[in-house]
Scaffold this active site. Structure first.
Site, PDB file in Angstrom:
ATOM      1  N   ILE A  97       8.571  27.846   6.520  1.00 33.09           N
ATOM      2  CA  ILE A  97       7.657  28.542   7.425  1.00 33.09           C
ATOM      3  C   ILE A  97       8.491  29.446   8.323  1.00 33.09           C
ATOM      4  CG2 ILE A  97       5.768  28.268   9.061  1.00 33.09           C
ATOM      5  CD1 ILE A  97       5.392  25.494   8.252  1.00 33.09           C
ATOM      6  N   LYS A 147       4.808  19.913  14.421  1.00 30.60           N
ATOM      7  CA  LYS A 147       5.821  20.104  13.386  1.00 30.60           C
ATOM      8  C   LYS A 147       6.665  18.837  13.398  1.00 30.60           C
ATOM      9  CE  LYS A 147       9.403  23.300  11.787  1.00 30.60           C
ATOM     10  NZ  LYS A 147       9.872  22.352  10.857  1.00 30.60           N
TER      11      LYS A 147
HETATM   12  S1  IVH Z   1       2.790  23.166   6.448  1.00 24.70           S
HETATM   13  C1  IVH Z   1       4.442  26.804   3.365  1.00 24.70           C
HETATM   14  N1  IVH Z   1       2.763  21.488   8.438  1.00 24.70           N
HETATM   15  O1  IVH Z   1       8.454  22.221   8.226  1.00 24.70           O
HETATM   16  C2  IVH Z   1       4.781  25.534   4.019  1.00 24.70           C
HETATM   17  N2  IVH Z   1       4.844  21.941   7.439  1.00 24.70           N
HETATM   18  O2  IVH Z   1      10.249  24.464   8.579  1.00 24.70           O
HETATM   19  C3  IVH Z   1       3.572  24.824   4.582  1.00 24.70           C
HETATM   20  N3  IVH Z   1       6.697  20.684   8.404  1.00 24.70           N
HETATM   21  O3  IVH Z   1       8.280  23.421   4.933  1.00 24.70           O
HETATM   22  C4  IVH Z   1       3.985  23.635   5.308  1.00 24.70           C
HETATM   23  N4  IVH Z   1       5.551  19.605   9.897  1.00 24.70           N
HETATM   24  O4  IVH Z   1       8.427  20.794   5.366  1.00 24.70           O
HETATM   25  C5  IVH Z   1       3.528  22.113   7.537  1.00 24.70           C
HETATM   26  N5  IVH Z   1       2.548  19.980  10.187  1.00 24.70           N
HETATM   27  C6  IVH Z   1       3.322  20.615   9.303  1.00 24.70           C
HETATM   28  C7  IVH Z   1       4.695  20.387   9.220  1.00 24.70           C
HETATM   29  C8  IVH Z   1       5.432  21.072   8.274  1.00 24.70           C
HETATM   30  C9  IVH Z   1       6.748  19.778   9.386  1.00 24.70           C
HETATM   31  C10 IVH Z   1       7.877  21.114   7.629  1.00 24.70           C
HETATM   32  C11 IVH Z   1       7.557  21.512   6.210  1.00 24.70           C
HETATM   33  C12 IVH Z   1       7.885  22.968   6.168  1.00 24.70           C
HETATM   34  C13 IVH Z   1       8.966  23.042   7.200  1.00 24.70           C
HETATM   35  C14 IVH Z   1       9.219  24.436   7.671  1.00 24.70           C
END
Ligand code: IVH
Length: 746
Positions: A97, A147
């Site tokens: 992200i 996150k």
């Molecule tokens: S949504 C396209 N939701 O943070 C990716 N990711 O630094 C959609 N992560 O790749 C991911 N908490 O591994 C999403 N509530 C959350 C998250 C989260 C941690 C991680 C995930 C992502 C990474 C990016």
């Protein structure tokens, strides 16, 4: 908790029952209890009852392997270790992200030169405007969720069954960690009927804060380096090839996104959240849906406040566009989607001062330095102490008393000193040395301390150190040791706190009525009671009876129960194989012999022969009992505390006997040797001091004399052997060099 176990059909095994039916019933019941425990946090049965069901299922599956199912609850305890991880390609790449950082003080100051009304969230506002421009309208619902600072995984369910689990890796290919993921009890191995035939779901594996704190404490105590934060602890755990080790660490997982899904039953992020919960997949408990920039900013500061109370580490907010149709419209770059961003909070850091460094004596005798700080409010709570872990950590950061330091919470949880503000160090501040600080003594009992080779921690060696009494008693009473039923943590703590006993052997002086009257601390009791509870006559009688049985427990259990460092169960059994009773152990020539050898730790018996450790090979000692273990047991019996323990055993009339003594293998009775019955004289310079050789000869039934006569069988002659050599030659006594002597050893 009320036990309704027996109301379940599965709990009534009957011999005539069809094994397939019984396996199905046990599996269903165990899954039901898993859910109650791991998802609802409302267990209905005790650990022991759960274990009994699990063991019955394991046995049935072992006798009927054809009936073992891929989603069986037994899959969760960890199978055989892997050689390495297989690489698996993700069905859909795992993108990251776009990170948007909260502005630091300096950055904000600089920005305000050109934009006076800028806030810390300036970058987020720019992102918000950008995607509104891209869409051409501004009425877009967003979602905000924490996150999670964990390790990303992708799970593939096919036809409802968990097929495999993969790490992110490079985004297109990752490691197959299915075995490890199956040990996470909150992850369902099967989805409910109606779930898509292919469901690739993604989430973060994390170690809950409390478990992380406990793991690091254990690592400090074991002299192992602590993990910096829960994410590192999680990553380190998931990398383990042995799933049993993973099963022993309490990981959890929260799902937040998806990869390839056939016929998705949702069309927005909020509906996806609902799908996750319908399928029994844990999703975030904190979820908000703002539309305007002001609402978004309010959500984010709310989250920054709330997150300090979450059971897992968070380092930001993930903001997504809610409508999946808009995801398709906005698209993605090669690295990240344009419909989401991660707003990263600055880790809160505060400056404070170290007023003192105190030394805590842990329950296994490890000395942990702790910084006593001027209290400061950081990441949601006031911090006045921070563990410095060990001397290595202090040296690395060069932390000294009266230093001004920057602190933060590791993973937003555990106060840690990040660095010293050296400019503010008072002149002539000496370096901090733990050993000198405590004058080489345990601060609790003033006994000697020692830093074991290869370990970072200093440890109090005093067997009678009061700081260690509760741990020792718990170990002593544990199932693998003397198995004292009814003597758990609550009882051990109360007995020590009230000074009714101070050492393990004091247990044998306890009267049943003293025990029955113990008032147990409610904090220590299972079941969340609020008042102290009297132990009672029944449990007191159980404890007394178990203690009575323990008197006749075999030698190996007693040796293990003493909790001597490096003497685990296998080493204890090995010692009991070589000795009949405690008197033999306490004066053992074998253990002394072993203790003087170089550390062979990893060497197998055959290798030890090759590496020229003939004495070890002769005892055929398994690797659990090496020089390090021998040194510890010898040191124990040589110490004043050890002698006192021996004396107490005698006065209590406890004289445990070996139940696995094996005279065939034991050096005490080894009559096969070419040395047995022979008289030796030793002269000249050998590779080791002469008493070493004398012990070897005697342990093999030979004799050593100081002067040569016609009765001498062999002269063991080292270099520069003078007159004895010529005398032996004139008397016709066989002369051996060290190599020839070694060859005579069995
Ligand atoms: S949504 C396209 N939701 O943070 C990716 N990711 O630094 C959609 N992560 O790749 C991911 N908490 O591994 C999403 N509530 C959350 C998250 C989260 C941690 C991680 C995930 C992502 C990474 C990016």
């Amino acid at each position: 908790m009320e036990n309704d176990l027996f109301s379940h059909a599965a709990s009534q095994p009957s011999n005539s029952e069809d094994p397939a039916k019984r396996i199905a019933a046990l599996s269903a019941e165990l899954e039901h209890h898993n859910e109650l425990y791991y998802q609802d946090a409302e267990p209905e049965i005790s650990d022991a009852e759960y274990d009994a069901l699990m063991n019955e299922l394991k046995k049935l599956e072992a006798t009927h392997p054809e009936l073992a199912r891929p989603d069986s609850p037994t899959q969760r305890v960890g199978g055989a270790p892997l050689e390495g991880f297989t690489q698996v390609r993700h069905l859909v790449p795992m993108l990251s992200i776009e990170d948007i950082h909260e502005l630091k003080d300096e950055e904000l100051e600089e920005l305000r030169l050109t934009k006076p009304d800028a806030t810390r969230a300036d970058n987020l506002i720019a992102w918000f405007d950008r995607f509104h421009r891209a869409l051409g309208h501004s009425d877009v619902a967003l979602s905000v969720e924490p996150k999670i600072d964990g390790v990303a995984v992708s799970l593939v369910y096919r036809n409802g069954l968990l097929d495999y689990a993969v790490t992110r890796g490079d985004g297109s290919t990752g490691d197959d960690i299915t075995q490890n993921i199956k040990t996470i009890k909150s992850i369902p191995l099967r989805l409910p009927a109606g779930a898509p035939a292919l469901f690739e779901v993604r989430g973060e594996v994390f170690m809950p804060n409390a478990a992380f704190a406990q793991l690091n404490q254990q690592r400090d105590e074991a002299g192992e380096p602590a993990f910096v934060n829960p994410r590192n602890a999680t990553a380190g755990t998931l990398k383990q090839l042995d799933p049993k080790l993973v099963a022993a660490r309490p990981l959890d997982c929260i799902f937040h996104s998806y990869g390839r899904v056939d016929n998705a039953p949702y069309s927005s992020v909020s509906e996806f959240q609902q799908t996750l919960s319908d399928y029994g997949l844990k999703s975030t408990h904190w979820f908000k849906m703002p539309t305007t920039m002001d609402e978004l900013l309010a959500c984010i500061s709310q989250l920054d406040e709330d997150r300090h109370g979450f059971p897992y580490a968070t380092d930001g907010a993930v903001i997504k566009v809610n409508d999946l149709a808009l995801h398709a419209q906005l698209g993605a770059t090669s690295k990240h989607p344009k419909w989401a961003c991660a707003y990263k909070f600055l880790p809160e850091q505060k400056e404070t001062r170290i007023n003192a460094i105190t030394i805590q004596v842990g329950r296994t005798g490890v000395l942990t330095p702790v910084a006593e700080l001027d209290p400061v409010f950081v990441s949601g709570s006031t911090v006045s102490r921070a563990t410095l872990h060990n001397q290595d950590e202090i040296d690395r950061k060069d932390i000294r008393i009266h230093d001004t330091v920057i602190i933060e919470k590791a993973g937003e949880i555990i106060p840690a000193v990040v660095k010293v503000v050296t400019e503010k160090r008072p002149a002539d501040t000496p370096r901090f040395n733990l050993y000198d600080h405590v004058n080489g003594q345990c601060p609790s009992c003033h006994g000697p301390i020692e830093q074991e080779e290869g370990f970072v921690a200093w440890r109090c060696l005093n067997f009678a150190c009061p700081a260690q009494a509760v741990t020792r008693i718990k170990h002593f009473a544990s199932r693998k040791a003397l198995d004292i039923a009814g003597l758990g943590t609550a009882v051990a703590e109360k007995l020590v706190d009230t000074e009714i006993i101070t050492t393990t052997l004091d247990l044998f002086d306890l009267q049943a009525d003293t025990l029955a009257d113990l008032l147990l601390d409610p904090a220590q009791l299972e079941g969340g009671e609020s008042k102290p509870r009297r132990l009672g006559e029944k449990r007191a009688a159980t404890i007394v009876a178990s203690l009575d049985d323990a008197r006749s427990a075999p030698l190996s259990k007693w040796i293990y129960a003493m909790g001597i460092p490096h003497i685990g169960e296998s080493a204890a059994r090995e010692i009991a194989r070589l000795h009949k009773n405690l008197t033999e152990v306490s004066t053992s020539p074998i253990l002394r012999d072993l203790a003087n050898l170089p550390d062979f730790e990893e060497l197998s018996v055959s290798k030890r022969k090759k590496e020229n450790h003939p004495r070890l090979a002769r005892y055929q000692i398994e690797s659990e009992l090496g020089p390090v273990a021998a040194q510890h047991i010898v040191a124990f019996f040589d110490s004043e505390a050890g002698q006192n323990v021996l004396e107490r055993w005698r006065s209590l009339g406890i004289d445990p006997q070996s139940d696995n003594y094996d005279p065939e293998k034991s050096a005490f009775k080894n009559t096969d040797s070419a040395i047995t019955g022979k008289t030796f004289v030793i002269t000249g310079t050998l590779s080791q001091p002469r008493p070493e050789f004398q012990q070897l000869i005697e342990a093999n039934g030979g004799k050593v004399s100081s002067s040569i006569s016609a009765k001498t069988d062999y002269l063991l002659a080292g270099e520069k052997a003078g007159s004895k050599r010529s005398k032996a030659e004139s008397l016709g006594v066989a002369i051996l060099d060290e190599q020839a002597f070694t060859a005579m050893l069995p």
